[in-house]
Design a protein around this motif. Structure first.
Motif, PDB file in Angstrom:
ATOM      1  N   ALA A 204      22.462  12.845  56.176  1.00  0.00           N
ATOM      2  CA  ALA A 204      22.316  13.577  54.919  1.00  0.00           C
ATOM      3  C   ALA A 204      22.702  12.720  53.715  1.00  0.00           C
ATOM      4  O   ALA A 204      22.103  12.832  52.640  1.00  0.00           O
ATOM      5  CB  ALA A 204      23.160  14.850  54.945  1.00  0.00           C
ATOM      6  N   SER A 205      23.703  11.844  53.900  1.00  0.00           N
ATOM      7  CA  SER A 205      24.154  11.000  52.789  1.00  0.00           C
ATOM      8  C   SER A 205      23.237   9.794  52.582  1.00  0.00           C
ATOM      9  O   SER A 205      23.309   9.133  51.551  1.00  0.00           O
ATOM     10  CB  SER A 205      25.583  10.516  53.023  1.00  0.00           C
ATOM     11  N   GLY A 206      22.408   9.512  53.584  1.00  0.00           N
ATOM     12  CA  GLY A 206      21.526   8.352  53.478  1.00  0.00           C
ATOM     13  C   GLY A 206      22.254   7.040  53.687  1.00  0.00           C
ATOM     14  O   GLY A 206      21.734   5.971  53.386  1.00  0.00           O
ATOM     15  N   ARG A 207      23.436   7.102  54.205  1.00  0.00           N
ATOM     16  CA  ARG A 207      24.263   5.913  54.421  1.00  0.00           C
ATOM     17  C   ARG A 207      24.656   5.869  55.897  1.00  0.00           C
ATOM     18  O   ARG A 207      25.231   6.827  56.403  1.00  0.00           O
ATOM     19  CB  ARG A 207      25.495   6.027  53.542  1.00  0.00           C
ATOM     20  N   PRO A 208      24.370   4.776  56.592  1.00  0.00           N
ATOM     21  CA  PRO A 208      24.687   4.728  58.025  1.00  0.00           C
ATOM     22  C   PRO A 208      26.195   4.747  58.284  1.00  0.00           C
ATOM     23  O   PRO A 208      26.986   4.268  57.474  1.00  0.00           O
ATOM     24  CB  PRO A 208      24.063   3.413  58.491  1.00  0.00           C
ATOM     25  N   LEU A 209      26.570   5.317  59.420  1.00  0.00           N
ATOM     26  CA  LEU A 209      27.980   5.339  59.811  1.00  0.00           C
ATOM     27  C   LEU A 209      28.556   3.935  59.857  1.00  0.00           C
ATOM     28  O   LEU A 209      29.733   3.729  59.551  1.00  0.00           O
ATOM     29  CB  LEU A 209      28.142   6.004  61.181  1.00  0.00           C
ATOM     30  N   SER A 210      27.745   2.969  60.236  1.00  0.00           N
ATOM     31  CA  SER A 210      28.234   1.591  60.331  1.00  0.00           C
ATOM     32  C   SER A 210      28.710   1.071  58.971  1.00  0.00           C
ATOM     33  O   SER A 210      29.713   0.361  58.905  1.00  0.00           O
ATOM     34  CB  SER A 210      27.156   0.684  60.916  1.00  0.00           C
ATOM     35  N   SER A 211      28.023   1.429  57.909  1.00  0.00           N
ATOM     36  CA  SER A 211      28.455   0.993  56.572  1.00  0.00           C
ATOM     37  C   SER A 211      29.780   1.642  56.202  1.00  0.00           C
ATOM     38  O   SER A 211      30.686   0.991  55.677  1.00  0.00           O
ATOM     39  CB  SER A 211      27.398   1.345  55.529  1.00  0.00           C
ATOM     40  N   ASP A 212      29.880   2.945  56.472  1.00  0.00           N
ATOM     41  CA  ASP A 212      31.134   3.643  56.183  1.00  0.00           C
ATOM     42  C   ASP A 212      32.276   3.073  57.017  1.00  0.00           C
ATOM     43  O   ASP A 212      33.390   2.895  56.528  1.00  0.00           O
ATOM     44  CB  ASP A 212      30.997   5.141  56.475  1.00  0.00           C
ATOM     45  N   ALA A 213      32.018   2.799  58.288  1.00  0.00           N
ATOM     46  CA  ALA A 213      33.053   2.277  59.180  1.00  0.00           C
ATOM     47  C   ALA A 213      33.525   0.902  58.717  1.00  0.00           C
ATOM     48  O   ALA A 213      34.732   0.621  58.698  1.00  0.00           O
ATOM     49  CB  ALA A 213      32.527   2.209  60.610  1.00  0.00           C
ATOM     50  N   THR A 214      32.595   0.056  58.329  1.00  0.00           N
ATOM     51  CA  THR A 214      32.954  -1.276  57.823  1.00  0.00           C
ATOM     52  C   THR A 214      33.801  -1.144  56.558  1.00  0.00           C
ATOM     53  O   THR A 214      34.802  -1.847  56.389  1.00  0.00           O
ATOM     54  CB  THR A 214      31.694  -2.118  57.570  1.00  0.00           C
ATOM     55  N   GLU A 215      33.427  -0.217  55.695  1.00  0.00           N
ATOM     56  CA  GLU A 215      34.199   0.031  54.474  1.00  0.00           C
ATOM     57  C   GLU A 215      35.626   0.476  54.818  1.00  0.00           C
ATOM     58  O   GLU A 215      36.594   0.041  54.193  1.00  0.00           O
ATOM     59  CB  GLU A 215      33.487   1.113  53.660  1.00  0.00           C
TER      60      GLU A 215
END
Length: 173
Positions: free
Chosen positions: A81-92
């Protein structure tokens, strides 16, 4: 060690492509295909993979986490829904942990024989290898100081906070 049948087929296809290109007078393209098949080509393909890590989050290192089925589904849906992959959030999250801007809460566990049951699954999230190495180094520092912080807990807590899932879910009571 013999190649797997599908790998052998790819190798044969690359040899055929090289021959076809050479026959068509495209010597430079044929030489590039030949290079991929050579021992130096293995290193070349590895460098391509590293370069793609910046743009393709599916190529990073894996961080497996035990979560409930509902948490997994909620996290995946929230990321979509956010258009952002979990991998990007996890790396952040790993980067924030390394910088000292984030410290996860310990994971709550049900008491033994409490009757609390939920189906656990493994959620695999790929992260930037450099961020993972830095987080593992920070984890080691903390462990030497007497604090145990698994990298999977860092990623789990960050993702749950960002997407308001699990212990950070908004309650309607």
């Amino acid at each position: 060690m013999p190649l797997r049948p599908e790998d052998e087929q790819h190798r044969r296809n690359l040899v055929a492509a090289s021959d076809h290109l050479r026959t068509a007078g495209k010597e430079d393209l044929a030489a590039s295909v030949d290079h991929v098949l050579s021992p130096q080509g293995v290193a070349f393909v590895g460098r391509l993979r590293v370069d793609r890590l910046e743009t393709d989050p599916n190529l990073g290192d894996n961080v497996p986490m035990k979560v409930t089925e509902s948490e997994r589904d909620l996290l995946k849906n929230a990321a979509e829904a956010s258009g952002r992959p979990l991998s990007s959030d996890a790396t952040e999250g790993l980067q924030a942990f390394v910088a000292g801007d984030f410290m996860p809460q310990p994971r709550a566990r049900a008491r033994r024989n409490s009757g609390a049951t939920s189906v656990s699954v493994v959620l695999n999230v790929r992260v930037d290898p450099r961020a993972l190495k830095q987080a593992e180094a920070r984890q080691k520092e903390l462990k030497e100081a007497g604090t145990r912080v698994p990298v999977s807990t860092v990623v789990y807590d960050w993702l749950c906070r960002q997407h308001r899932v699990g212990p950070y879910a908004e309650t309607t009571e």
